[in-house]
Scaffold this motif. Structure first.
Motif, PDB file in Angstrom:
ATOM      1  N   ALA A 101      -9.727 -13.031   0.640  1.00 61.34           N
ATOM      2  CA  ALA A 101      -9.927 -14.487   0.259  1.00 61.34           C
ATOM      3  C   ALA A 101      -9.739 -15.423   1.614  1.00 61.34           C
ATOM      4  CB  ALA A 101      -9.082 -14.896  -0.722  1.00 61.34           C
ATOM      5  N   GLY A 102      -8.885 -14.891   2.500  1.00 62.35           N
ATOM      6  CA  GLY A 102      -8.509 -15.592   3.576  1.00 62.35           C
ATOM      7  C   GLY A 102      -9.489 -15.229   4.896  1.00 62.35           C
ATOM      8  N   ASP A 103      -9.536 -15.799   6.004  1.00 65.74           N
ATOM      9  CA  ASP A 103     -10.015 -15.917   7.342  1.00 65.74           C
ATOM     10  C   ASP A 103      -9.265 -14.784   8.204  1.00 65.74           C
ATOM     11  OD1 ASP A 103     -11.619 -18.007   9.628  1.00 65.74           O
ATOM     12  OD2 ASP A 103     -11.738 -15.840   9.557  1.00 65.74           O
ATOM     13  N   LEU A 104      -9.665 -13.587   8.416  1.00 66.32           N
ATOM     14  CA  LEU A 104      -8.720 -12.835   9.433  1.00 66.32           C
ATOM     15  C   LEU A 104      -8.926 -12.987  10.936  1.00 66.32           C
ATOM     16  CD1 LEU A 104      -9.419  -9.416   7.497  1.00 66.32           C
ATOM     17  CD2 LEU A 104      -7.297 -10.634   7.434  1.00 66.32           C
ATOM     18  N   ARG A 105      -9.628 -13.733  11.241  1.00 63.65           N
ATOM     19  CA  ARG A 105      -9.739 -14.166  12.585  1.00 63.65           C
ATOM     20  C   ARG A 105      -8.744 -14.479  13.439  1.00 63.65           C
ATOM     21  NH1 ARG A 105     -15.371 -17.576  12.598  1.00 63.65           N
ATOM     22  NH2 ARG A 105     -13.936 -18.869  10.914  1.00 63.65           N
ATOM     23  N   ALA A 106      -7.902 -15.442  12.747  1.00 60.39           N
ATOM     24  CA  ALA A 106      -6.749 -16.099  13.359  1.00 60.39           C
ATOM     25  C   ALA A 106      -5.690 -14.764  13.862  1.00 60.39           C
ATOM     26  CB  ALA A 106      -6.072 -17.054  12.748  1.00 60.39           C
ATOM     27  N   LEU A 107      -5.636 -14.117  12.423  1.00 60.64           N
ATOM     28  CA  LEU A 107      -4.593 -13.137  12.573  1.00 60.64           C
ATOM     29  C   LEU A 107      -5.092 -11.921  13.359  1.00 60.64           C
ATOM     30  CD1 LEU A 107      -2.158 -11.834  11.537  1.00 60.64           C
ATOM     31  CD2 LEU A 107      -3.400 -10.797   9.553  1.00 60.64           C
ATOM     32  N   SER A 108      -6.214 -11.639  13.411  1.00 61.55           N
ATOM     33  CA  SER A 108      -7.069 -10.642  14.498  1.00 61.55           C
ATOM     34  C   SER A 108      -6.547 -10.994  15.871  1.00 61.55           C
ATOM     35  CB  SER A 108      -8.319 -10.274  14.180  1.00 61.55           C
ATOM     36  OG  SER A 108      -8.836  -9.529  15.184  1.00 61.55           O
ATOM     37  N   GLY A 109      -6.832 -12.444  16.095  1.00 56.26           N
ATOM     38  CA  GLY A 109      -6.380 -12.791  17.487  1.00 56.26           C
ATOM     39  C   GLY A 109      -4.891 -12.752  17.929  1.00 56.26           C
ATOM     40  N   TRP A 110      -4.234 -13.015  17.110  1.00 59.11           N
ATOM     41  CA  TRP A 110      -2.857 -12.697  17.301  1.00 59.11           C
ATOM     42  C   TRP A 110      -2.604 -11.371  17.601  1.00 59.11           C
ATOM     43  CZ3 TRP A 110       1.244  -9.983  15.933  1.00 59.11           C
ATOM     44  CH2 TRP A 110       2.554 -10.662  16.372  1.00 59.11           C
ATOM     45  N   LEU A 111      -2.888 -10.395  16.844  1.00 60.08           N
ATOM     46  CA  LEU A 111      -2.679  -8.972  16.779  1.00 60.08           C
ATOM     47  C   LEU A 111      -3.373  -8.643  18.382  1.00 60.08           C
ATOM     48  CD1 LEU A 111      -3.450  -7.647  13.439  1.00 60.08           C
ATOM     49  CD2 LEU A 111      -1.020  -8.017  14.259  1.00 60.08           C
ATOM     50  N   LEU A 112      -4.290  -8.944  18.542  1.00 59.96           N
ATOM     51  CA  LEU A 112      -4.847  -8.594  19.902  1.00 59.96           C
ATOM     52  C   LEU A 112      -4.222  -9.108  21.109  1.00 59.96           C
ATOM     53  CD1 LEU A 112      -8.712  -9.172  19.333  1.00 59.96           C
ATOM     54  CD2 LEU A 112      -7.713  -6.948  19.631  1.00 59.96           C
ATOM     55  N   HIS A 113      -3.255 -10.084  21.180  1.00 60.66           N
ATOM     56  CA  HIS A 113      -2.750 -10.695  22.376  1.00 60.66           C
ATOM     57  C   HIS A 113      -1.071 -10.244  21.934  1.00 60.66           C
ATOM     58  CE1 HIS A 113      -6.439 -13.000  22.266  1.00 60.66           C
ATOM     59  NE2 HIS A 113      -5.968 -12.832  23.733  1.00 60.66           N
ATOM     60  N   GLN A 114      -0.812  -9.706  20.778  1.00 60.12           N
ATOM     61  CA  GLN A 114       0.808  -9.349  20.865  1.00 60.12           C
ATOM     62  C   GLN A 114       1.219  -8.645  21.971  1.00 60.12           C
ATOM     63  OE1 GLN A 114       1.847  -6.914  17.450  1.00 60.12           O
ATOM     64  NE2 GLN A 114      -0.262  -5.967  17.310  1.00 60.12           N
ATOM     65  N   PRO A 115       2.459  -8.552  22.188  1.00 59.87           N
ATOM     66  CA  PRO A 115       2.945  -7.884  23.429  1.00 59.87           C
ATOM     67  C   PRO A 115       2.946  -6.399  23.203  1.00 59.87           C
ATOM     68  CG  PRO A 115       4.497  -9.583  22.788  1.00 59.87           C
ATOM     69  CD  PRO A 115       3.428  -9.395  21.635  1.00 59.87           C
ATOM     70  N   ALA A 116       2.844  -5.733  24.522  1.00 59.12           N
ATOM     71  CA  ALA A 116       2.396  -4.190  24.423  1.00 59.12           C
ATOM     72  C   ALA A 116       3.575  -3.333  23.707  1.00 59.12           C
ATOM     73  CB  ALA A 116       2.564  -3.803  26.051  1.00 59.12           C
ATOM     74  N   TRP A 117       4.835  -4.145  23.692  1.00 57.30           N
ATOM     75  CA  TRP A 117       5.587  -2.994  22.868  1.00 57.30           C
ATOM     76  C   TRP A 117       5.695  -3.355  21.405  1.00 57.30           C
ATOM     77  CZ3 TRP A 117       8.412  -6.351  19.738  1.00 57.30           C
ATOM     78  CH2 TRP A 117       8.643  -7.536  20.105  1.00 57.30           C
ATOM     79  N   SER A 118       5.015  -4.285  21.035  1.00 59.59           N
ATOM     80  CA  SER A 118       4.704  -4.832  19.666  1.00 59.59           C
ATOM     81  C   SER A 118       3.437  -4.120  18.944  1.00 59.59           C
ATOM     82  CB  SER A 118       4.628  -6.181  19.403  1.00 59.59           C
ATOM     83  OG  SER A 118       4.477  -6.821  17.934  1.00 59.59           O
ATOM     84  N   ASP A 119       3.669  -3.717  17.708  1.00 60.63           N
ATOM     85  CA  ASP A 119       2.636  -3.090  16.619  1.00 60.63           C
ATOM     86  C   ASP A 119       3.372  -3.428  15.233  1.00 60.63           C
ATOM     87  OD1 ASP A 119       0.939   0.171  16.191  1.00 60.63           O
ATOM     88  OD2 ASP A 119       0.414  -1.923  15.962  1.00 60.63           O
ATOM     89  N   LEU A 120       2.941  -4.643  14.897  1.00 63.10           N
ATOM     90  CA  LEU A 120       3.454  -5.296  13.713  1.00 63.10           C
ATOM     91  C   LEU A 120       2.920  -4.577  12.497  1.00 63.10           C
ATOM     92  CD1 LEU A 120       4.913  -7.540  12.434  1.00 63.10           C
ATOM     93  CD2 LEU A 120       2.860  -8.798  12.208  1.00 63.10           C
ATOM     94  N   PRO A 121       3.920  -3.970  11.742  1.00 58.93           N
ATOM     95  CA  PRO A 121       3.325  -3.147  10.657  1.00 58.93           C
ATOM     96  C   PRO A 121       2.801  -4.000   9.661  1.00 58.93           C
ATOM     97  CG  PRO A 121       5.612  -2.748  11.198  1.00 58.93           C
ATOM     98  CD  PRO A 121       5.184  -3.783  11.819  1.00 58.93           C
ATOM     99  N   PHE A 122       1.844  -3.414   8.630  1.00 54.36           N
ATOM    100  CA  PHE A 122       1.242  -4.233   7.474  1.00 54.36           C
ATOM    101  C   PHE A 122       1.447  -3.069   6.458  1.00 54.36           C
ATOM    102  CE2 PHE A 122      -0.707  -8.121   8.881  1.00 54.36           C
ATOM    103  CZ  PHE A 122      -0.560  -8.052  10.413  1.00 54.36           C
ATOM    104  N   ILE A 123       1.812  -3.489   5.299  1.00 60.39           N
ATOM    105  CA  ILE A 123       1.804  -2.862   3.986  1.00 60.39           C
ATOM    106  C   ILE A 123       0.542  -3.559   3.139  1.00 60.39           C
ATOM    107  CG2 ILE A 123       2.910  -1.910   2.079  1.00 60.39           C
ATOM    108  CD1 ILE A 123       5.478  -2.235   3.716  1.00 60.39           C
TER     109      ILE A 123
END
Length: 555
Positions: free
Chosen positions: A62-84
């Motif tokens: 139902a939402g727009d994933l582009r903003a979230l995808s952009g944040w994930l692409l630019h998250q720090p190298a140590w970060s890999d935010l988990p999703f359930i």
């Protein structure tokens, strides 16, 4: 540092009660969580205190994933935010293009199909939280390394050694986590199989209820026909063997009907001498070690006898050339909790043989359902599974040890009472009066076959029966003012189960006797365990006896 961070889970489930349920479960398990209304708010809310994100598949669509995808692409190298991701469709990614797209966009994704088991959801959430804490730990270590590289170059060698140790610890922890996850997967598989088996056995009990009930009534009409009586007797014996099989299946699923009371295990073993001797043959010698003065066990005598017989038969099959079968009982006081048992006093019923034994691989799989080393057709593979399920249901355990070529020992641990076995004079229970008066009975069961069989048995006993095929229909009859002397209801019914019907009926008629029939032993907490129970499948005589007991108690 990660241990000092107060990490919060973000839950984005705009539709239904998913957010409320997920947040409640997370908070109960000690994980802070907040509800987020949409994907845009998720992106705005992500910070260093974010543990993981719980997202429904429909919320993602139902939402727009582009903003979230952009944040994930630019998250720090140590970060890999988990999703359930809570999804309604199972199967692999090739069968679920939507899930495959979410996996590509979000990266670190765990899919959980609804409806999910609470234990599974909490386990996945804790794994995600632990992984996120590891990421912060990695960031802290990277920051520390950076500072050391710029200010303390002379200590590089020392820090390298420390980092190597830390890496070794991390590798070992990852290995331990993988082993724990594998054990969890196996446990979940067994739990799922147990639930499936218990459900199938429950339905089979219902079928046997109709078969046995009709056979019993039919036998009364063909009593003068020897051939028909012989055929009916054969059919009845076959149906009863089926009932015995359902008890094994329910035992594996930990749902068999148990009558738990104080049991003298030594007396129980001595009482099975003839049966054991006939079962194992004359080429096997039986040795017994049954000391006096032991406490009683809290168990079901019939199920313990069945377990002992199964263990003895397994030992016989392991000693085709003969040998020695040792049966012993001892008391154990457990001070510290173990993986299987809580601290306390236990009675141990052990069966040891001098047979061929089992190797480690076979021993590890021994209690798996349907696993058997016997030839095809000579074993169901449910014997040890049934005993293990019985032990867990009694709050005990089954312990197996074996050495190839030397034999196997099986020990059934069950809780003990505080009192020692005493020689007491057994008094006959008070006689229950026969119910010769014609009763007005309300029979409630959603299964038409069982309802018909039960109605026929009750009418054959001389009672006037009104049939209702649901809890709502039965309640409507009571609310309409119909008078009944007794209500007999199935427990497992759609819409309104037997316990709920019993509570509602008691509000209308507080003195109405109620009898609950069920193939399950362990009903959910607060589900009417105080109501008299009748285990399925039941015969006409058992039905009459329970009715007599009920009215004897009322009277």
């Amino acid at each position: 540092m990660p241990d000092q961070l107060h990490l919060i889970a973000l839950v984005c489930a705009p539709d239904g009660r998913d957010a409320e349920v997920a947040i409640s479960l997370l908070r109960e398990s000690g994980i802070a969580a907040v509800a987020i209304s949409d994907l845009a708010s998720v992106v705005a809310s992500i910070n260093d205190g974010t543990a993981f994100v719980v997202l429904t598949e429909e919320g993602a669509h139902a939402g727009d994933l582009r903003a979230l995808s952009g944040w994930l692409l630019h998250q720090p190298a140590w970060s890999d935010l988990p999703f359930i991701i809570l999804t309604r469709r199972g199967g692999g990614l090739e069968r679920n293009p939507s899930a495959a797209r979410l996996s590509e966009v979000l990266g670190n994704v765990t899919f959980l199909e609804r409806p999910f088991h609470v234990t599974t959801f909490i386990s996945v959430a804790r794994s995600a939280l632990k992984g996120r804490r590891r990421q912060f730990e990695a960031r802290a270590r990277l920051d520390e390394i950076s500072r050391l590289n710029t200010t303390l170059e002379e200590r590089v060698a020392q820090r390298t050694e420390e980092l190597q140790k830390a890496h070794s610890i991390l590798v070992e922890e990852v290995a331990q986590r993988e082993r724990a996850e594998e054990q969890l997967r196996q446990s979940q598989k067994l739990e799922a199989l147990g639930q499936l088996t218990g459900g199938v056995a429950h339905d089979f009990n219902n079928l046997l209820m109709a078969v046995l009930g009709n056979l019993e009534l039919l036998s009364k009409h063909l009593v003068k026909d020897p051939k028909a009586s012989r055929l009916l007797d054969g059919a009845t014996r076959g149906a009863r063997r089926g009932a015995a099989l359902t008890q094994r299946l329910l035992a594996f699923g930990r749902r068999q009907d148990l009558t738990v009371k104080a049991v003298d295990l030594s007396e129980l073993v001595n009482g099975m001498d003839d049966l054991l001797a006939r079962s194992i043959g004359s080429n096997i010698r039986i040795e017994k070690q049954l000391p006096s003065g032991l406490p009683m066990a809290i168990a079901d005598a019939n199920q313990i006898e069945l377990a002992l017989l199964n263990l003895a038969i397994n030992a016989r099959d392991a000693m085709p050339e003969g040998g020695t079968l040792s049966i012993y009982v001892r008391e154990e006081n457990l001070v510290n909790p173990s993986k299987e048992l809580e601290p306390g006093s236990y009675l141990v019923l052990g069966v040891s043989d001098t047979g061929c034994g089992m190797n480690k691989d076979t021993l590890d799989r021994a209690i798996e359902p349907f696993f058997s080393t016997k030839e095809l057709g000579k074993g169901t593979g449910l014997g040890l599974s049934m005993i293990h399920g019985l032990a867990l249901q009694l709050h005990g355990t089954l312990m197996l040890t074996s050495t190839p070529g030397l034999g196997t020992t099986a020990e059934l641990w069950v809780p003990a009472t505080a009192r020692v076995v005493e020689q007491v004079q057994v008094q006959a229970p008070p006689a229950t009066r026969d119910i010769t008066t014609q009763l007005r009975v309300l029979m409630v069961d959603d299964d038409a076959l069982i309802a018909m069989s039960s109605v026929d048995m009750l009418e054959d006993l001389g009672h006037v029966v009104t049939e209702a095929n649901s809890g709502a229909a039965a309640l409507a009859l009571l609310e309409a003012g119909h008078e009944f002397d007794l209500m007999i209801t199935d427990f497992s019914m759609p819409g309104m189960n037997g316990a709920e019907l019993g509570f509602a009926a008691r509000k209308l008629h507080p003195s109405l006797p109620i009898l609950v029939a069920s193939g399950y032993a362990e009903l959910p907490p607060g589900s009417g365990s105080d109501l008299p129970r009748l285990g399925k499948p039941y015969s006409q005589s058992q039905l009459a006896t329970e009715i007599a007991k009920l009215f004897a108690n009322v009277g």
